[in-house]
Design a protein around this motif. Sequence first.
Motif, PDB file in Angstrom:
ATOM      1  N   MET A  95       6.250  50.938  33.737  1.00  0.00           N
ATOM      2  CA  MET A  95       4.929  51.440  34.114  1.00  0.00           C
ATOM      3  C   MET A  95       4.791  51.285  35.624  1.00  0.00           C
ATOM      4  SD  MET A  95       2.534  49.915  31.027  1.00  0.00           S
ATOM      5  CE  MET A  95       3.322  48.298  31.028  1.00  0.00           C
ATOM      6  N   LEU A  96       4.537  52.373  36.318  1.00  0.00           N
ATOM      7  CA  LEU A  96       4.444  52.368  37.773  1.00  0.00           C
ATOM      8  C   LEU A  96       2.993  52.535  38.207  1.00  0.00           C
ATOM      9  CD1 LEU A  96       7.482  54.691  38.651  1.00  0.00           C
ATOM     10  CD2 LEU A  96       7.478  52.236  38.093  1.00  0.00           C
ATOM     11  N   VAL A  97       2.567  51.703  39.144  1.00  0.00           N
ATOM     12  CA  VAL A  97       1.221  51.808  39.696  1.00  0.00           C
ATOM     13  C   VAL A  97       1.320  51.789  41.217  1.00  0.00           C
ATOM     14  CG1 VAL A  97       0.206  50.660  37.701  1.00  0.00           C
ATOM     15  CG2 VAL A  97       0.790  49.314  39.723  1.00  0.00           C
ATOM     16  N   LEU A  98       0.315  52.343  41.864  1.00  0.00           N
ATOM     17  CA  LEU A  98       0.266  52.387  43.316  1.00  0.00           C
ATOM     18  C   LEU A  98      -0.918  51.543  43.781  1.00  0.00           C
ATOM     19  CD1 LEU A  98       1.657  53.927  45.735  1.00  0.00           C
ATOM     20  CD2 LEU A  98      -0.338  55.435  45.679  1.00  0.00           C
ATOM     21  N   ILE A  99      -0.638  50.587  44.673  1.00  0.00           N
ATOM     22  CA  ILE A  99      -1.694  49.717  45.203  1.00  0.00           C
ATOM     23  C   ILE A  99      -1.585  49.720  46.724  1.00  0.00           C
ATOM     24  CG2 ILE A  99      -2.700  47.421  45.226  1.00  0.00           C
ATOM     25  CD1 ILE A  99      -1.477  46.927  42.486  1.00  0.00           C
ATOM     26  N   THR A 100      -2.514  50.398  47.371  1.00  0.00           N
ATOM     27  CA  THR A 100      -2.490  50.548  48.820  1.00  0.00           C
ATOM     28  C   THR A 100      -3.821  50.119  49.404  1.00  0.00           C
ATOM     29  OG1 THR A 100      -2.353  52.199  50.624  1.00  0.00           O
ATOM     30  CG2 THR A 100      -3.160  52.977  48.495  1.00  0.00           C
ATOM     31  N   ASN A 101      -3.817  49.754  50.681  1.00  0.00           N
ATOM     32  CA  ASN A 101      -5.067  49.457  51.380  1.00  0.00           C
ATOM     33  C   ASN A 101      -5.666  50.709  52.024  1.00  0.00           C
ATOM     34  OD1 ASN A 101      -5.128  46.783  50.665  1.00  0.00           O
ATOM     35  ND2 ASN A 101      -4.297  46.016  52.590  1.00  0.00           N
TER      36      ASN A 101
END
Length: 235
Positions: free
Chosen positions: A114-120
């Motif tokens: 499962m891939l997620v994107l967490i960016t500021n």
Amino acid sequence: MHPLLRGKRMIAFDLDGTLIDSVPDLAVAVGRALNDQGLATPSVDKVRDWVGNGAAILVERALTWAQGEAPDAGLFDRAYAAFLDHYAAAPNALTTLYPGVSQALNALSQAGFMLVLITNKPKRFIQPILDHFGLQTYFMLCLGGDSLAEKKPAPLPLLHAASVCGVVPAECMMVGDSRHDIAAGKAAGFATLALPYGYNHGEPIANSAPDGVVNVLTELLTPVPHATRALDHDS
């Protein structure tokens, strides 16, 4: 695959400096925002060192550099609004995808992670960039710096993603290019993997003591020879 992926179900990726080199477009937007206020244009290299804590901090650092002191609230508000407008007008004109990103994301997704994107980065900019590079189908969740009450290096976005995906932190890994990614991963109880080519305020990412470092994301797709031998010996 890479030994750090053993037992993992969810992989969280940073965006700027990890999947994309966005500094050229950010530098243009920052320069235009400062010019709108009658201030000088910073170099791309300076902007590269300012990236990592979200758009507001980027603009604050640029203003402080341009006038030699921290901006007042009025100047900051004007420059920040201008930056958002300029960046929204062309977020992909000069931005490029780092080598191996598409191949790695596709392989990891096909392998069942499962891939997620967490960016500021502000959330409004995420989808246009992912769509431009054809990456939108890989991520089941995308969080921007303004999606939750806290952003990296706080662990909240990572823990929220794990909860949404129905996994525990021990089953997760954070992949990023900066000390903020590594600090967030450690605080959340994730394994941490670093890339040395991104934006880390001029500091070697190894100083943040990640659990592993790869030069390109495709290295995740092959085992590390000496690590594999050790694992085999232990078994």
